[in-house]
Write a protein that holds these residues in place. Structure first.
Motif, PDB file in Angstrom:
ATOM      1  N   LYS A  20       0.825  -1.207   0.000  1.00 42.31           N
ATOM      2  CA  LYS A  20       0.000   0.000   0.000  1.00 42.31           C
ATOM      3  C   LYS A  20       0.861   1.260   0.000  1.00 42.31           C
ATOM      4  CE  LYS A  20      -3.769   2.282   2.471  1.00 42.31           C
ATOM      5  NZ  LYS A  20      -4.692   2.220   3.639  1.00 42.31           N
ATOM      6  N   THR A  21       1.826   1.321   0.920  1.00 37.48           N
ATOM      7  CA  THR A  21       2.675   2.514   0.978  1.00 37.48           C
ATOM      8  C   THR A  21       3.642   2.557  -0.199  1.00 37.48           C
ATOM      9  OG1 THR A  21       4.161   1.330   2.480  1.00 37.48           O
ATOM     10  CG2 THR A  21       2.519   2.790   3.472  1.00 37.48           C
ATOM     11  N   TRP A  71       2.993   7.714  -6.398  1.00 36.00           N
ATOM     12  CA  TRP A  71       1.754   8.373  -6.843  1.00 36.00           C
ATOM     13  C   TRP A  71       2.054   9.619  -7.666  1.00 36.00           C
ATOM     14  CZ3 TRP A  71      -0.242  13.222  -6.346  1.00 36.00           C
ATOM     15  CH2 TRP A  71      -1.595  13.396  -6.667  1.00 36.00           C
ATOM     16  N   ILE A 117      -2.109  12.678   1.963  1.00 33.54           N
ATOM     17  CA  ILE A 117      -1.439  11.760   2.884  1.00 33.54           C
ATOM     18  C   ILE A 117      -0.149  12.356   3.427  1.00 33.54           C
ATOM     19  CG2 ILE A 117      -0.310   9.508   3.121  1.00 33.54           C
ATOM     20  CD1 ILE A 117      -2.194   8.389   1.065  1.00 33.54           C
ATOM     21  N   CYS A 118       0.637  13.036   2.567  1.00 32.45           N
ATOM     22  CA  CYS A 118       2.002  13.413   2.964  1.00 32.45           C
ATOM     23  C   CYS A 118       2.020  14.417   4.106  1.00 32.45           C
ATOM     24  CB  CYS A 118       2.779  13.939   1.760  1.00 32.45           C
ATOM     25  SG  CYS A 118       2.272  15.552   1.152  1.00 32.45           S
ATOM     26  N   SER A 129       2.250  10.469   8.572  1.00 32.51           N
ATOM     27  CA  SER A 129       3.249  10.347   7.509  1.00 32.51           C
ATOM     28  C   SER A 129       4.550  11.067   7.844  1.00 32.51           C
ATOM     29  CB  SER A 129       2.691  10.912   6.192  1.00 32.51           C
ATOM     30  OG  SER A 129       1.526  10.227   5.795  1.00 32.51           O
ATOM     31  N   GLN A 186      -0.036   8.514 -10.889  1.00 31.76           N
ATOM     32  CA  GLN A 186      -1.450   8.865 -10.816  1.00 31.76           C
ATOM     33  C   GLN A 186      -1.722  10.372 -10.757  1.00 31.76           C
ATOM     34  OE1 GLN A 186      -3.635   6.387  -7.913  1.00 31.76           O
ATOM     35  NE2 GLN A 186      -1.742   5.207  -7.652  1.00 31.76           N
ATOM     36  N   LEU A 233       4.407  11.103  -1.514  1.00 33.05           N
ATOM     37  CA  LEU A 233       3.050  10.652  -1.205  1.00 33.05           C
ATOM     38  C   LEU A 233       2.007  11.604  -1.774  1.00 33.05           C
ATOM     39  CD1 LEU A 233       3.666   9.698   2.535  1.00 33.05           C
ATOM     40  CD2 LEU A 233       3.432   8.122   0.623  1.00 33.05           C
ATOM     41  N   PRO A 234       0.774  11.125  -1.960  1.00 33.21           N
ATOM     42  CA  PRO A 234      -0.310  12.004  -2.406  1.00 33.21           C
ATOM     43  C   PRO A 234      -0.508  13.159  -1.425  1.00 33.21           C
ATOM     44  CG  PRO A 234      -0.987   9.705  -2.536  1.00 33.21           C
ATOM     45  CD  PRO A 234       0.333   9.720  -1.816  1.00 33.21           C
ATOM     46  N   GLU A 271       2.995   1.668  -3.228  1.00 28.17           N
ATOM     47  CA  GLU A 271       2.245   2.244  -4.356  1.00 28.17           C
ATOM     48  C   GLU A 271       2.079   3.749  -4.180  1.00 28.17           C
ATOM     49  OE1 GLU A 271      -2.018   1.553  -6.708  1.00 28.17           O
ATOM     50  OE2 GLU A 271      -1.645   0.612  -4.758  1.00 28.17           O
ATOM     51  N   SER A 272       1.848   4.197  -2.949  1.00 31.64           N
ATOM     52  CA  SER A 272       1.675   5.630  -2.687  1.00 31.64           C
ATOM     53  C   SER A 272       2.965   6.404  -2.929  1.00 31.64           C
ATOM     54  CB  SER A 272       1.202   5.849  -1.245  1.00 31.64           C
ATOM     55  OG  SER A 272      -0.073   5.283  -1.036  1.00 31.64           O
TER      56      SER A 272
END
Length: 346
Positions: A107-108, A114, A186-187, A192, A118, A182-183, A110-111
């Motif tokens: 999960k992290t 981002w 989130i960051c 985080s 994405q 990070l997005p 992939e982030s």
């Protein structure tokens, strides 16, 4: 890691210990009270694989890399004891294992990419990756930018009184790192943030913060070259590199971190020697004038003497100094860190 807490449980023994230890940290429980809780849980659920004490639980989760290093200012370069009580005890939390841990979870992991996979790149500023600083860095270091897993960090530091009493002379300085891969939602969350070190009081470190930042600087140098890291999402090892792009601080702390004094005749780090300052003889301090220099050439304020300091302003805005020019100005300066007769950090 996969050992069940008890037969049929949805929790593993490790996940149960991490969750419970997290509650201990959030609640500020003492080690003894935590041990008593574990003893009670073992009596209530004898079939569960619950550690016997707080120390047993710490030994179980130590490989997660949640430990810290302490460094005392109480020995000389040869390791000889100079005093019984250290001047300060720096608590430093190693950075490399914490960044590597971000890629141990799918999960992290992939982030962390981002910003490349994405993010909507339409010219609007929604993420630090849309900024000119990020893009300029990528163009200057294409080998770094070629792998989106390489980390861009921001560093924030400031002092605060942990006792919530303004009259108490105490200033603890946390140094926090922000992973900007990070997005945006989130960051900037507290979960985080990466706490790098805690510099204790009673007084703030001032310009000596350079001494305390040494272990972090050494790790950042190593991370610029890269460290081998496992990416659980791609099932491969890669060379993780890290760059520190920004610092976040108020103006007084800016002086300590950047090395440019924010007091005196040339207090503006951007204007430098072109700072427009005037000494007030009665007030015994500097006043900073010349703000009209940034207005349009024909702005009416430029020509209104009586509303300002009795002069008209015809100058343009000062040119901002670039990093290469600053390095040229500092190339022949010898820096002496720390105070006189103060033992070095070991």
């Amino acid at each position: 890691m996969n050992e069940e807490l008890y037969e049929g449980s949805k929790y593993s023994k490790l996940s149960f210990c991490i969750r419970l230890f997290h509650l201990k940290c959030l609640g500020g429980w003492t080690g003894n009270s935590f041990t008593m809780l574990l003893e009670f849980l073992r009596e209530m659920f004898p079939f569960a694989k619950i550690p016997q004490s707080c120390q047993d639980m710490k030994r179980l989760i130590k490989d997660l890399g949640l430990s810290s290093n302490t460094e005392d200012v109480n020995t000389d370069e040869g390791g000889a004891q100079l005093r019984k009580k250290p001047v300060k005890v720096l608590r430093y939390f190693p950075l490399i294992p914490r960044l590597q841990r971000l890629f141990m979870s799918s999960k992290t992991a992939e982030s962390m990419t981002w910003h490349n996979d994405q993010r909507t790149d339409d010219g609007l500023l929604r993420h630090p990756a849309d900024s000119l600083a990020w893009k300029s860095f990528d163009s200057k270091f294409p080998s770094f930018a070629s792998d989106p897993r390489n980390v861009r960090l921001g560093l924030a530091a400031d002092g605060f009184n942990p006792f919530k009493i303004m009259s108490t002379s105490y200033s603890t300085w946390p140094v926090v790192l922000v992973p900007y891969n990070l997005p945006p939602w989130i960051c900037m969350k507290q979960s985080s943030f990466i706490l790098s070190m805690i510099i204790p009081g009673e007084k703030g470190p001032g310009n000596d913060i350079d001494i305390y930042l040494q272990p972090l600087i050494e790790e950042l140098k190593q991370l610029w070259s890269g460290v081998e890291t496992y990416d659980v999402l791609r099932k491969e090892n890669f060379n993780l590199r890290v760059a520190l792009l920004w610092t976040i601080n108020d103006f007084p702390a800016y002086a300590n971190l950047s090395g440019w004094s924010t007091k005196g005749r040339y207090a503006c780090p951007c204007c430098a020697a072109q700072t427009c300052s005037k000494w007030l003889y009665n007030g015994k301090k500097f006043s900073y004038m010349g703000h009209r220099r940034w207005l349009d050439e024909n702005h009416k304020f430029r020509f209104q003497k009586t509303l300002f300091d009795g002069t008209e302003e015809y100058r343009g805005a000062p040119e901002q100094i670039v990093g290469s020019e600053i390095l040229f100005m500092l190339k022949d300066i010898n820096f002496s860190y720390g105070k006189m007769n103060q033992p070095p950090i070991t």
